[in-house]
Design an enzyme around this catalytic site. Structure first.
Site, PDB file in Angstrom:
ATOM      1  N   HIS A   1      18.644 -65.445  82.253  1.00 45.11           N
ATOM      2  CA  HIS A   1      18.940 -64.929  80.913  1.00 45.11           C
ATOM      3  C   HIS A   1      17.662 -64.647  80.113  1.00 45.11           C
ATOM      4  O   HIS A   1      17.545 -63.639  79.424  1.00 45.11           O
ATOM      5  CB  HIS A   1      19.800 -65.958  80.176  1.00 45.11           C
ATOM      6  CG  HIS A   1      20.514 -65.409  78.989  1.00 45.11           C
ATOM      7  ND1 HIS A   1      21.676 -64.696  79.095  1.00 45.11           N
ATOM      8  CD2 HIS A   1      20.224 -65.448  77.669  1.00 45.11           C
ATOM      9  CE1 HIS A   1      22.079 -64.328  77.899  1.00 45.11           C
ATOM     10  NE2 HIS A   1      21.218 -64.770  77.009  1.00 45.11           N
TER      11      HIS A   1
ATOM     12  N   ARG B   1       2.177 -72.259  69.480  1.00 42.46           N
ATOM     13  CA  ARG B   1       1.987 -70.918  68.897  1.00 42.46           C
ATOM     14  C   ARG B   1       2.706 -70.706  67.571  1.00 42.46           C
ATOM     15  O   ARG B   1       2.778 -69.592  67.065  1.00 42.46           O
ATOM     16  CB  ARG B   1       2.460 -69.868  69.927  1.00 42.46           C
ATOM     17  CG  ARG B   1       1.561 -69.804  71.154  1.00 42.46           C
ATOM     18  CD  ARG B   1       2.249 -69.175  72.350  1.00 42.46           C
ATOM     19  NE  ARG B   1       1.331 -69.076  73.495  1.00 42.46           N
ATOM     20  CZ  ARG B   1       1.025 -70.084  74.301  1.00 42.46           C
ATOM     21  NH1 ARG B   1       1.558 -71.289  74.111  1.00 42.46           N
ATOM     22  NH2 ARG B   1       0.171 -69.904  75.302  1.00 42.46           N
TER      23      ARG B   1
HETATM   24  C1  DLZ Z   1      21.930 -66.897  74.636  1.00 44.71           C
HETATM   25  C2  DLZ Z   1      20.511 -67.182  74.275  1.00 44.71           C
HETATM   26  C3  DLZ Z   1      19.718 -68.034  75.080  1.00 44.71           C
HETATM   27  C4  DLZ Z   1      20.235 -68.676  76.308  1.00 44.71           C
HETATM   28  N1  DLZ Z   1      18.465 -68.344  74.741  1.00 44.71           N
HETATM   29  C5  DLZ Z   1      17.934 -67.808  73.610  1.00 44.71           C
HETATM   30  C6  DLZ Z   1      16.603 -68.117  73.234  1.00 44.71           C
HETATM   31  O1  DLZ Z   1      15.869 -68.888  73.864  1.00 44.71           O
HETATM   32  N2  DLZ Z   1      16.115 -67.531  72.098  1.00 44.71           N
HETATM   33  C7  DLZ Z   1      16.873 -66.668  71.330  1.00 44.71           C
HETATM   34  O2  DLZ Z   1      16.367 -66.166  70.317  1.00 44.71           O
HETATM   35  N3  DLZ Z   1      18.128 -66.374  71.679  1.00 44.71           N
HETATM   36  C8  DLZ Z   1      18.681 -66.918  72.766  1.00 44.71           C
HETATM   37  N4  DLZ Z   1      19.968 -66.635  73.124  1.00 44.71           N
HETATM   38  C9  DLZ Z   1      20.787 -65.808  72.191  1.00 44.71           C
HETATM   39  C10 DLZ Z   1      20.636 -64.300  72.397  1.00 44.71           C
HETATM   40  O3  DLZ Z   1      19.419 -63.833  71.830  1.00 44.71           O
HETATM   41  C11 DLZ Z   1      21.795 -63.563  71.667  1.00 44.71           C
HETATM   42  O4  DLZ Z   1      21.922 -64.056  70.362  1.00 44.71           O
HETATM   43  C12 DLZ Z   1      23.129 -63.751  72.390  1.00 44.71           C
HETATM   44  O5  DLZ Z   1      23.020 -63.363  73.743  1.00 44.71           O
HETATM   45  C13 DLZ Z   1      24.242 -62.928  71.706  1.00 44.71           C
HETATM   46  O6  DLZ Z   1      23.911 -61.533  71.710  1.00 44.71           O
END
Ligand code: DLZ
Length: 156
Positions: free
Chosen positions: A95, A134
């Site tokens: 992901h 950071r």
């Molecule tokens: C789903 C997800 C995951 C697993 N990890 C992060 C992350 O480390 N940092 C972040 O900003 N967002 C993460 N998301 C959420 C996704 O950016 C997004 O909000 C979802 O997939 C819904 O579109």
């Protein structure tokens, strides 16, 4: 090993920001980190003259939504530059790679097509320690760097 301090820059090369208006889109995911990025970014904009009323902050749930948020801000002619702030930390699945690539490609495309410059403040980290380093830690604050870049691009 990384050594560059993200908060160090040549102050003499930063234009006055007192007449500039900034939009900041910040992700709620990893909010301890993104909150620290936001603090650094706002304080550096203000250090160079930006007035608080001209710094507009909107939140989005995750980094993937930074693309939509930045796009909406570029449709508002009032901003001299738009800054995105987010933090993606690698997990167990691929992901991480999809989010990093998606956000990077989306923001790059927007940056090339919008008349408002967009500044890329996305931390893409292997672990939480890299993110802390950071966002006000050992390697400075990416938010400071983004503020300086935004002022320079607004002047551009
Ligand atoms: C789903 C997800 C995951 C697993 N990890 C992060 C992350 O480390 N940092 C972040 O900003 N967002 C993460 N998301 C959420 C996704 O950016 C997004 O909000 C979802 O997939 C819904 O579109």
């Amino acid at each position: 090993m990384a050594t560059k301090n993200l908060s160090e820059y040549n102050i003499a090369k930063v234009p006055d920001a007192s007449n500039m208006c900034f939009g900041i889109v910040v992700s709620e995911w990893n909010d301890e980190i993104t909150g620290a990025l936001l603090d650094g970014c706002v304080s550096t904009l203000e250090k160079h003259g930006a007035i608080p009323e001209n710094i507009h902050v909107k939140t989005v749930p995750g980094s993937f939504e930074l693309i939509y948020g930045a796009h909406q801000m570029t449709l508002n002619d009032g901003f001299d530059a738009v800054i995105i702030l987010g933090c993606v930390i690698r997990g167990e699945t691929p992901h991480f790679d999809y989010i990093c690539q998606g956000v990077t490609a989306g923001i790059a495309r927007l940056n090339a097509t919008s008349h408002t410059p967009i500044v890329y403040g996305l931390l893409t980290c292997e672990n939480e320690q890299q993110a802390k380093d950071r966002s006000g830690g050992r390697l400075g604050n990416k938010g400071d760097e983004c503020a300086v870049v935004a002022i320079k691009m607004a002047k551009f």
